[in-house]
Structure formats: structure tokens, C-alpha cells
Design an enzyme around this catalytic site. Structure first.
Site, PDB file in Angstrom:
ATOM      1  N   MET A   1     -31.745 -46.474 -55.665  1.00 53.86           N
ATOM      2  CA  MET A   1     -32.342 -45.171 -55.343  1.00 53.86           C
ATOM      3  C   MET A   1     -33.683 -45.023 -56.068  1.00 53.86           C
ATOM      4  O   MET A   1     -33.789 -44.314 -57.072  1.00 53.86           O
ATOM      5  CB  MET A   1     -31.368 -44.053 -55.709  1.00 53.86           C
ATOM      6  CG  MET A   1     -30.030 -44.165 -54.986  1.00 53.86           C
ATOM      7  SD  MET A   1     -28.915 -42.787 -55.285  1.00 53.86           S
ATOM      8  CE  MET A   1     -28.519 -43.031 -57.003  1.00 53.86           C
ATOM      9  N   ASP A   2     -34.686 -45.679 -55.536  1.00 48.65           N
ATOM     10  CA  ASP A   2     -35.989 -45.757 -56.191  1.00 48.65           C
ATOM     11  C   ASP A   2     -36.964 -44.738 -55.595  1.00 48.65           C
ATOM     12  O   ASP A   2     -37.067 -44.624 -54.375  1.00 48.65           O
ATOM     13  CB  ASP A   2     -36.550 -47.172 -56.023  1.00 48.65           C
ATOM     14  CG  ASP A   2     -37.806 -47.400 -56.834  1.00 48.65           C
ATOM     15  OD1 ASP A   2     -38.019 -46.679 -57.824  1.00 48.65           O
ATOM     16  OD2 ASP A   2     -38.572 -48.315 -56.487  1.00 48.65           O
TER      17      ASP A   2
END
Length: 289
Positions: A41-42
């Protein structure tokens, strides 16, 4: 247009969107569906800066994106989902940011076990993966409570990697494997059945039986509770794994949409699954080899 008409239009649009999503899922289901999808989850902080939001707001929007993506995965029939929520390296950030993230995690973890949560709706068992001793006590207790509360769920699995890095996982597994083998050898020698396995240098066959192998290490991995991922999806267009599932991703498809995590949507999941289906037999043969 009055509020009632606007609400009615929104509801109709939402219903049409749900219908269209079900149609797409039906088409995708005619080909192999990945058993396990993992997400990096960047982009939460970059999204926050881009939208001029308050500090920490990006993570809250990112959590909403995660809930939507979980729903899409489980509707599609994906049995296991893993998310990279918090790296050990994230503890190096400013103390106030780390504290804010810990408080947010505690709030969201406690929300997972509420009756109306997505976890209970889809019958999801939750695992928290990582070096949980590094977490603050309230977060660790909330995580342990969630794992106990969902232990009887069996329709799907959600693994949340928190205080995790792959190198830490591998070191932990090697240490546990070594300790297990030493305990086994000492027990044999104490009973007289080991014939001095520790001391005897010449008995190569018997020594070889006590070497540590890949299966010994894999047995002690944090991620041993689920199969290796079929797809890793990393938002923001980056192709780095950032110390995530290095051991488990040898025969895994990496998909990197250019959107930041809070902007990720159903269409990105569809493209990832289509890419997996296109490469399915190639990946299958690689695993066999």
C-alpha cells in the site's frame, strides 16, 4: 436538482456499478482465479501532500481503499489476501508520526471485529504477521484479540503484515529452525539414541539427517499460515518489493499500477488478474520446475 433527486441518482448509479462489477467478475471467473493476492500500500503520504490534506489523512483514505479492495477480492473468489501495513523500517520515522499511525492501527483493528465489519460479512480469518513484540502494547493486544475473535472463520484469510520485513522473517525462521534442530539432537543424545551426533565428525550419513533444509525454514516463517502469493500489487508504479515477501515471491506476478494507493480501484485489480491469467501456465510450469 433537490437533495432527494440527487440521492436517488447516486443510488441508481451505485446499483449499476455493482451490477457491472458482478458481470466483470463472472467473465473473469471463466479462467483461473488467483488464490492469494498481496498488496503493497504505497503512496498514502504522497496522496496527502498532493491533495493538501492534513497529516495522516492519507492513511485514512488509504484504509477506505483497502476495504474496497478486500471486498472486490473476496467477491472475485480470492481466498487469501495479504497487505503490507507497517514495515519495521517505518519505526525510523518521526516519533509523532509513528504514534499517530499506531493509534490509527489500533482504531482500525478494533473495528475489524465489529459485527457489521467486512471480516464478519465474508467470514474472514485475520492473522497479524511480523515481529509483534515491536508494537505498542495497545496495538499488540488489539491484534491478538482480533486473531482470537476470527479464529473460527474459514471462508477466507486476511494477513496483515505489521512490524514486518522479509529479512526479519527469514532471520527469525533460521533461528527457530536451528533451535529446533539443536533441541532434537540434544534429546537424542540424552536418551542414548543419538550416538553422539554432536561429537561424531566421521558419521556423515547421520549428521546429514540433522542438517537444516528449506522445509525446516519455511515451517517457521511468519507467512507459513498461507500459501505463497500468486500476485503482488504495488501501487504508485514502483517495482521494488521493499523487503516484502522476498522468500515467497519467486514465482509470483508483480503488477505495479501508476496510481497512489488511495486512488487504486476495481479496474486495477481486473488488469492484475487478467495479466495473471495470461501468464498462468507459464507461472505454473515455473513452480513445478
Amino acid at each position: 436538482m433537490d437533495k432527494g433527486s440527487s440521492s436517488h441518482e447516486t443510488q441508481r448509479f451505485g446499483s449499476f456499478g455493482s451490477f457491472l462489477r458482478r458481470c466483470i467478475i463472472s467473465i473473469l471467473s471463466t479462467a483461473p482465479i488467483p488464490n492469494h493476492i498481496a498488496f503493497i500500500m504505497d503512496g498514502n503520504r504522497r496522496y496527502c501532500k498532493r491533495k493538501n490534506l492534513m497529516e495522516g489523512a492519507g492513511h485514512r483514505v488509504g484504509f477506505l481503499a483497502l476495504m474496497a479492495m478486500l471486498r472486490y477480492c473476496y467477491e472475485l473468489g480470492v481466498k487469501c489476501v495479504t497487505v503490507y501495513a507497517f514495515s519495521i523500517d517505518n519505526f525510523k520515522r518521526r516519533p509523532e508520526e509513528v504514534q499517530s499511525l499506531m493509534e490509527l492501527m489500533q482504531e482500525k483493528i478494533e473495528g475489524l471485529i465489529k459485527e457489521e465489519s467486512i471480516v464478519n460479512h465474508y467470514g474472514i480469518r485475520v492473522y497479524f504477521i511480523g515481529n509483534l513484540k515491536l508494537l505498542s502494547k495497545p496495538v499488540r493486544l488489539a491484534a491478538e484479540k482480533a486473531m482470537v475473535a476470527t479464529a473460527s472463520n474459514s471462508r477466507a484469510v486476511l494477513s496483515i503484515c505489521i512490524a514486518y520485513t522479509s529479512t526479519d522473517e527469514i532471520v527469525h525462521a533460521v533461528q527457530e529452525s536451528c533451535q529446533e534442530k539443536w533441541d532434537e539432537i540434544r534429546e537424542l543424545n540424552a536418551s542414548g539414541a543419538g550416538y553422539g551426533l554432536i561429537e561424531l565428525d566421521g558419521n556423515r550419513r547421520e549428521e546429514g539427517e540433522h542438517y537444516i533444509g528449506v522445509t525446516d525454514i519455511e515451517k517457521h516463517m511468519y507467512m507459513a499460515v498461507v500459501p505463497d502469493p500468486d500476485i503482488i500489487i504495488r501501487a504508485s508504479g514502483e517495482t521494488r518489493l521493499s523487503n516484502f515477501l522476498l522468500w515467497q515471491s519467486a514465482y509470483c506476478l508483480l503488477y505495479s499500477p501508476s496510481v497512489l494507493w488511495p486512488e487504486i480501484g476495481f479496474q486495477h485489480l481486473v488488469w492484475a488478474v487478467l495479466e495473471f491469467q495470461r501468464n498462468y501456465f507459464y507461472l505454473k510450469e515455473k513452480k513445478k520446475a
